[in-house]
Design a protein around this motif. Structure first.
Motif, PDB file in Angstrom:
ATOM      1  N   THR A  76      12.399  -1.149  -7.499  1.00 30.99           N
ATOM      2  CA  THR A  76      11.077  -1.203  -8.110  1.00 30.99           C
ATOM      3  C   THR A  76      11.046  -2.244  -9.212  1.00 30.99           C
ATOM      4  O   THR A  76      10.111  -3.058  -9.298  1.00 30.99           O
ATOM      5  CB  THR A  76      10.688   0.167  -8.694  1.00 30.99           C
ATOM      6  OG1 THR A  76      10.678   1.130  -7.644  1.00 30.99           O
ATOM      7  CG2 THR A  76       9.307   0.113  -9.331  1.00 30.99           C
ATOM      8  N   ASN A  77      12.061  -2.236 -10.050  1.00 32.27           N
ATOM      9  CA  ASN A  77      12.100  -3.206 -11.137  1.00 32.27           C
ATOM     10  C   ASN A  77      12.174  -4.627 -10.598  1.00 32.27           C
ATOM     11  O   ASN A  77      11.548  -5.545 -11.144  1.00 32.27           O
ATOM     12  CB  ASN A  77      13.292  -2.928 -12.051  1.00 32.27           C
ATOM     13  CG  ASN A  77      13.217  -3.721 -13.333  1.00 32.27           C
ATOM     14  OD1 ASN A  77      12.306  -3.536 -14.142  1.00 32.27           O
ATOM     15  ND2 ASN A  77      14.162  -4.614 -13.532  1.00 32.27           N
ATOM     16  N   GLN A 129       0.827  -1.203   0.000  1.00 32.98           N
ATOM     17  CA  GLN A 129       0.000   0.000   0.000  1.00 32.98           C
ATOM     18  C   GLN A 129       0.866   1.260   0.000  1.00 32.98           C
ATOM     19  O   GLN A 129       0.595   2.211  -0.739  1.00 32.98           O
ATOM     20  CB  GLN A 129      -0.926  -0.002   1.216  1.00 32.98           C
ATOM     21  CG  GLN A 129      -1.905   1.165   1.232  1.00 32.98           C
ATOM     22  CD  GLN A 129      -2.880   1.071   2.394  1.00 32.98           C
ATOM     23  OE1 GLN A 129      -2.630   0.372   3.376  1.00 32.98           O
ATOM     24  NE2 GLN A 129      -3.997   1.760   2.286  1.00 32.98           N
ATOM     25  N   GLU A 130       1.914   1.260   0.812  1.00 32.14           N
ATOM     26  CA  GLU A 130       2.789   2.433   0.880  1.00 32.14           C
ATOM     27  C   GLU A 130       3.486   2.707  -0.443  1.00 32.14           C
ATOM     28  O   GLU A 130       3.747   3.856  -0.797  1.00 32.14           O
ATOM     29  CB  GLU A 130       3.845   2.222   1.981  1.00 32.14           C
ATOM     30  CG  GLU A 130       3.278   2.262   3.391  1.00 32.14           C
ATOM     31  CD  GLU A 130       4.311   1.885   4.437  1.00 32.14           C
ATOM     32  OE1 GLU A 130       5.384   1.348   4.037  1.00 32.14           O
ATOM     33  OE2 GLU A 130       4.054   2.097   5.629  1.00 32.14           O
ATOM     34  N   THR A 131       3.803   1.665  -1.180  1.00 32.70           N
ATOM     35  CA  THR A 131       4.504   1.814  -2.453  1.00 32.70           C
ATOM     36  C   THR A 131       3.561   1.833  -3.652  1.00 32.70           C
ATOM     37  O   THR A 131       4.023   1.995  -4.787  1.00 32.70           O
ATOM     38  CB  THR A 131       5.510   0.666  -2.633  1.00 32.70           C
ATOM     39  OG1 THR A 131       4.819  -0.591  -2.585  1.00 32.70           O
ATOM     40  CG2 THR A 131       6.580   0.699  -1.549  1.00 32.70           C
ATOM     41  N   ASP A 132       2.247   1.650  -3.400  1.00 34.08           N
ATOM     42  CA  ASP A 132       1.254   1.641  -4.475  1.00 34.08           C
ATOM     43  C   ASP A 132       1.609   0.596  -5.530  1.00 34.08           C
ATOM     44  O   ASP A 132       1.429   0.808  -6.736  1.00 34.08           O
ATOM     45  CB  ASP A 132       1.154   3.030  -5.109  1.00 34.08           C
ATOM     46  CG  ASP A 132      -0.104   3.196  -5.951  1.00 34.08           C
ATOM     47  OD1 ASP A 132      -1.100   2.513  -5.671  1.00 34.08           O
ATOM     48  OD2 ASP A 132      -0.077   3.999  -6.909  1.00 34.08           O
ATOM     49  N   LEU A 133       2.095  -0.542  -5.082  1.00 34.78           N
ATOM     50  CA  LEU A 133       2.633  -1.541  -5.994  1.00 34.78           C
ATOM     51  C   LEU A 133       1.608  -2.050  -7.006  1.00 34.78           C
ATOM     52  O   LEU A 133       1.946  -2.310  -8.163  1.00 34.78           O
ATOM     53  CB  LEU A 133       3.215  -2.720  -5.207  1.00 34.78           C
ATOM     54  CG  LEU A 133       3.885  -3.811  -6.035  1.00 34.78           C
ATOM     55  CD1 LEU A 133       5.019  -3.242  -6.878  1.00 34.78           C
ATOM     56  CD2 LEU A 133       4.405  -4.931  -5.134  1.00 34.78           C
ATOM     57  N   ASP A 134       0.348  -2.189  -6.588  1.00 30.08           N
ATOM     58  CA  ASP A 134      -0.662  -2.703  -7.521  1.00 30.08           C
ATOM     59  C   ASP A 134      -0.798  -1.823  -8.750  1.00 30.08           C
ATOM     60  O   ASP A 134      -1.092  -2.309  -9.849  1.00 30.08           O
ATOM     61  CB  ASP A 134      -2.017  -2.834  -6.821  1.00 30.08           C
ATOM     62  CG  ASP A 134      -2.038  -3.980  -5.825  1.00 30.08           C
ATOM     63  OD1 ASP A 134      -1.130  -4.835  -5.891  1.00 30.08           O
ATOM     64  OD2 ASP A 134      -2.945  -4.030  -4.981  1.00 30.08           O
ATOM     65  N   ASN A 135      -0.615  -0.525  -8.585  1.00 33.95           N
ATOM     66  CA  ASN A 135      -0.662   0.378  -9.731  1.00 33.95           C
ATOM     67  C   ASN A 135       0.698   0.529 -10.399  1.00 33.95           C
ATOM     68  O   ASN A 135       0.784   0.732 -11.612  1.00 33.95           O
ATOM     69  CB  ASN A 135      -1.191   1.752  -9.314  1.00 33.95           C
ATOM     70  CG  ASN A 135      -2.685   1.740  -9.064  1.00 33.95           C
ATOM     71  OD1 ASN A 135      -3.434   1.022  -9.715  1.00 33.95           O
ATOM     72  ND2 ASN A 135      -3.123   2.516  -8.087  1.00 33.95           N
ATOM     73  N   VAL A 136       1.761   0.426  -9.605  1.00 32.27           N
ATOM     74  CA  VAL A 136       3.110   0.531 -10.169  1.00 32.27           C
ATOM     75  C   VAL A 136       3.338  -0.547 -11.231  1.00 32.27           C
ATOM     76  O   VAL A 136       3.852  -0.266 -12.310  1.00 32.27           O
ATOM     77  CB  VAL A 136       4.175   0.413  -9.059  1.00 32.27           C
ATOM     78  CG1 VAL A 136       5.562   0.182  -9.658  1.00 32.27           C
ATOM     79  CG2 VAL A 136       4.190   1.674  -8.202  1.00 32.27           C
TER      80      VAL A 136
END
Length: 334
Positions: free
Chosen positions: A151-152, A90-97
């Motif tokens: 991130t990658n 959630q903090e990194t917004d990974l689902d959208n990233v």
């Protein structure tokens, strides 16, 4: 006293919409198709505890089982691990990233640090290859940033989970949840060990905490003189079960590696016979690109999948350490 008989995997239609096999290929305690009644009950208990706290995503049986295995089926510890992971996501917004992520500097970064998936091993699992000999963090950070590299890494873990592993499972006809990693240390001399050590420690935290139970086998090849000292430290970060999956080999690694990876699937530079057009490093060849076995990833269909603006890199805080079993890409990732 006889051990409890394993039970078939009980699926929950609310969360379990798998379109690939859901039974592990060989009998392993705590793995799908080989659970005790108590272990199956732990899945239900963990799901109920998470639902009661408002969690609704990633509550499918296979995911919960990975977190439970990572914490030896201690439900409370598995719950805390899951909650910590969801907080990070959630903090990194990974689902959208993942839906919007672009990494145009990949080819330039690969000049220093190739890391790529390439075909499958004899068990049908994705083969993941890393070459650490060219790592030069100062030069790499002129091309990209540590945050973008992390991130990658996370995006590639997401793509391992879907579509790579589902495609491999369909082709193999059995559930595959892990990968086979080849880590090449050729060129990693004493002078480079501090840089490699630093980076490996950084990424191992992400993999261990947030992507448990993803490593099937790890072959560390071309291990240099003095690596045993580094390995003795690295082993301290890893669960003993994971250590058993890791094979440290010198320059004469080909026979053992080819016993696990078919020659036609292994790049020629490692003793195989594969020479992909344009180079194996950039080909991403595997069942996940074969029409018969691949399907669109579920994250492509989720809310936010149509995002067009570049996503922000993950926060550096994603590097906390842990002891769970997760896949490559790092010696400590299991």
């Amino acid at each position: 006293m006889a051990a409890p008989a394993p039970t078939e995997l009980e699926l929950d239609p609310k969360y379990d919409d798998y379109d690939y096999p859901t039974k592990a290929p060989v009998p392993q305690n705590g793995h799908p198709g080989f659970l005790t009644a108590s272990q199956q009950a732990s899945v239900f208990q963990l799901r109920m505890m998470l639902e009661s706290e408002g969690y609704t995503k990633r509550l499918d049986t296979l995911t919960l089982l990975r977190f439970l295995r990572a914490r030896k089926f201690d439900v409370n510890l598995a719950k805390q691990m899951f909650v910590d992971c969801e907080k990070w996501r959630q903090e990194t917004d990974l689902d959208n990233v993942i839906a919007a992520w672009e990494y145009p500097e990949k080819e330039e970064v690969f000049k220093y640090y190739p890391q790529y998936y390439h075909k499958t091993d004899k068990d049908g699992r994705p083969v993941y290859i890393e070459q650490l000999g060219g790592i030069d963090l100062a030069a790499m950070y002129k091309i990209t940033t540590a945050e973008r590299m992390l991130t990658n890494l996370a995006v590639e873990y997401e793509r391992l989970a879907d579509p790579r592993l589902p495609a491999c499972s369909r082709k193999a006809g059995t559930l595959l949840e892990t990968c086979c990693t080849v880590m090449d240390l050729k060129g990693v001399g004493i002078g480079k060990i501090p840089q490699v050590y630093s980076y490996v420690k950084q990424v191992s935290g992400l993999s261990q905490n947030y992507y448990p139970e993803r490593l099937g086998r790890l072959y560390v090849i071309n291990a240099p003189w003095g690596f045993s000292t580094v390995w003795s430290v690295i082993k301290g970060w890893i669960d003993p079960v994971t250590v058993q999956k890791i094979h440290i080999l010198g320059s004469g690694y080909q026979k053992e590696l080819l016993a696990q990876v078919p020659a036609e699937n292994l790049p020629k530079e490692f003793g195989g016979s594969c020479t992909c057009a344009g180079g194996c490093q950039m080909s991403d060849m595997g069942p996940w690109h074969e029409k018969e076995w691949t399907k669109p990833a579920k994250w492509e269909k989720k809310e936010g999948a149509t995002a067009t603006k570049p996503a922000e890199p993950l926060a550096a805080g994603a590097t906390a350490t842990g002891t769970a079993d997760a896949p490559a890409p790092a010696p400590a990732a299991a």
